[in-house]
Design a protein around this motif. Sequence first.
Motif, PDB file in Angstrom:
ATOM      1  N   TYR A 136       0.853  -1.190   0.000  1.00 19.23           N
ATOM      2  CA  TYR A 136       0.000   0.000   0.000  1.00 19.23           C
ATOM      3  C   TYR A 136       0.888   1.239   0.000  1.00 19.23           C
ATOM      4  O   TYR A 136       1.922   1.266   0.660  1.00 19.23           O
ATOM      5  CB  TYR A 136      -0.890   0.025   1.249  1.00 19.23           C
ATOM      6  CG  TYR A 136      -1.618  -1.272   1.492  1.00 19.23           C
ATOM      7  CD1 TYR A 136      -2.824  -1.550   0.852  1.00 19.23           C
ATOM      8  CD2 TYR A 136      -1.080  -2.241   2.343  1.00 19.23           C
ATOM      9  CE1 TYR A 136      -3.475  -2.759   1.055  1.00 19.23           C
ATOM     10  CE2 TYR A 136      -1.732  -3.442   2.554  1.00 19.23           C
ATOM     11  CZ  TYR A 136      -2.925  -3.693   1.904  1.00 19.23           C
ATOM     12  OH  TYR A 136      -3.551  -4.896   2.105  1.00 19.23           O
ATOM     13  N   ASP A 188      -2.207   5.560   1.662  1.00 17.18           N
ATOM     14  CA  ASP A 188      -3.415   4.753   1.517  1.00 17.18           C
ATOM     15  C   ASP A 188      -3.844   4.180   2.867  1.00 17.18           C
ATOM     16  O   ASP A 188      -3.769   2.970   3.112  1.00 17.18           O
ATOM     17  CB  ASP A 188      -3.183   3.634   0.502  1.00 17.18           C
ATOM     18  CG  ASP A 188      -4.466   2.857   0.189  1.00 17.18           C
ATOM     19  OD1 ASP A 188      -5.558   3.318   0.602  1.00 17.18           O
ATOM     20  OD2 ASP A 188      -4.366   1.793  -0.451  1.00 17.18           O
ATOM     21  N   ARG A 203      -6.845   4.025   4.134  1.00 18.44           N
ATOM     22  CA  ARG A 203      -8.048   3.184   4.042  1.00 18.44           C
ATOM     23  C   ARG A 203      -7.705   1.758   3.632  1.00 18.44           C
ATOM     24  O   ARG A 203      -8.279   0.794   4.152  1.00 18.44           O
ATOM     25  CB  ARG A 203      -9.030   3.806   3.042  1.00 18.44           C
ATOM     26  CG  ARG A 203      -9.668   5.101   3.526  1.00 18.44           C
ATOM     27  CD  ARG A 203     -10.682   5.617   2.527  1.00 18.44           C
ATOM     28  NE  ARG A 203     -11.311   6.850   2.985  1.00 18.44           N
ATOM     29  CZ  ARG A 203     -12.222   7.523   2.290  1.00 18.44           C
ATOM     30  NH1 ARG A 203     -12.621   7.068   1.094  1.00 18.44           N
ATOM     31  NH2 ARG A 203     -12.751   8.623   2.783  1.00 18.44           N
ATOM     32  N   LEU A 255      -6.315  -0.044   6.608  1.00 22.40           N
ATOM     33  CA  LEU A 255      -7.359  -0.358   7.580  1.00 22.40           C
ATOM     34  C   LEU A 255      -8.218  -1.534   7.116  1.00 22.40           C
ATOM     35  O   LEU A 255      -8.573  -2.414   7.903  1.00 22.40           O
ATOM     36  CB  LEU A 255      -8.233   0.865   7.833  1.00 22.40           C
ATOM     37  CG  LEU A 255      -7.587   1.989   8.656  1.00 22.40           C
ATOM     38  CD1 LEU A 255      -8.478   3.211   8.676  1.00 22.40           C
ATOM     39  CD2 LEU A 255      -7.303   1.506  10.076  1.00 22.40           C
ATOM     40  N   ARG A 256      -8.528  -1.551   5.821  1.00 22.73           N
ATOM     41  CA  ARG A 256      -9.317  -2.678   5.292  1.00 22.73           C
ATOM     42  C   ARG A 256      -8.547  -3.990   5.452  1.00 22.73           C
ATOM     43  O   ARG A 256      -9.130  -5.026   5.785  1.00 22.73           O
ATOM     44  CB  ARG A 256      -9.655  -2.435   3.823  1.00 22.73           C
ATOM     45  CG  ARG A 256     -10.766  -1.415   3.589  1.00 22.73           C
ATOM     46  CD  ARG A 256     -11.289  -1.478   2.160  1.00 22.73           C
ATOM     47  NE  ARG A 256     -10.261  -1.128   1.195  1.00 22.73           N
ATOM     48  CZ  ARG A 256     -10.067   0.103   0.739  1.00 22.73           C
ATOM     49  NH1 ARG A 256     -10.827   1.100   1.167  1.00 22.73           N
ATOM     50  NH2 ARG A 256      -9.116   0.360  -0.151  1.00 22.73           N
TER      51      ARG A 256
END
Length: 318
Positions: A178, A182, A184, A187-188
Amino acid sequence: MEKPRFRAALLHPRYWLTWLLFGVWFAVAQLPYNWQMAIGRMLGRLMLRFASDRRQIAERNLALCFPELSAMEREQLLRRNFASNGIALMETGMAWFRSSRWLRRRFTIEGLEYLQEPHSRGQGVVMLAMHFTTLEIGAQFMSLSHPVDGMYRPHKNPVYDYMQRKGRERLGEDSEVYQRKDVRGMLRALQKGRAVWYAPDQDYGIKQGVFAPLFGIPAATVTGTSRFARVGRAQVVPYTVTRLEGKGFYQVRVFPPITEIPSGDELKDAALVNQFVEARMRENAAQYMWVHRRFKTRPEGEEPYYPKRKRRRKKRKI
C-alpha cells in the motif's frame, strides 16, 4: 496496488547509468557474505568521512540520547554505526537479489506464535517495525516466515522505483503493498485479519502526531499506531532484526503484543510506543539509523537541534 510492471520507457538512455549501477549491485550481492561485510564497512568509513551532514545529525542524536557516555565512547559508537549503515547497502542487495533458499539459511526467528495466534482467529496485526539498518533484509525474513503487507513510498527515479518494488515484493506472494498515504487500504487489510508492516519511529511532523517522550526528549510521534489498532481492531505486535556480528547470521525476534494499545488516549499510546522503541535502541544502538533527524520537530519556542539544510540552487533556464 498492481504488481510492478516493466515498461519500454525504462530503457531510455537517461536511465542507463541507473541500470548499470543496479547491475553492479546485483553482482556484488552474489559475492560471499564475508566479502560483502568488508565492502559494507569500507563504504561506512567513506560515508563517515564524506557525508558530513549525516555525520553531524548522528553525532547530535547520540549526544542527546546517550549523555552518560563519554565523548570517546560516543565516537566509537558513531564509527560502528556508520559501518552498519554501509553494511545495510549490502544487505539491501541480498534482500532484493539473493534466492529465498539462501536467505532462509541466514536467520532464525523466535516468537512467531505472536503473529500466528491472532491470524488463526482472523484478527489483524500492526507489525511494529523500527528503523534499524537491518530494515530491508529483515522485511524479507518476515515475508519468508509469515504473510505481511507492506507500505510503499514511490521513488522519483522510475527505474529505481521499479527495481525497489520488484525486489521487495518478489518473495511475498501472498502479501500486498500500500502507498504510505493509503490509510483506508491498510485499515481494510487489518479488518480482514492481515498483518501490516508499520514503522512509527521517525519524525513526520506534528500534524498527525503528538509530542511523546523519547530518551526524555519530547519527540514528534505519529498516532497512527493507535488509530490502526483501534479502527482495524488489530493487535500491535513489534519485531526486531539483529545482525549477529561475526557470525553471518541474523536473529528475528517477534515480541508479545502491546496489549495496552489502543488505550483511548493517543498521547499515552505514543508514549508506550516510544518506550518500547527506546528500549530496543538502547539494546542495539550501533545498528539503529541515527542519521535521521528524529528530533527535527520541536515544541513551540524551542530551538532546533540540527543545523538548517543547505538548499541546492536551481539552475536557471537560459
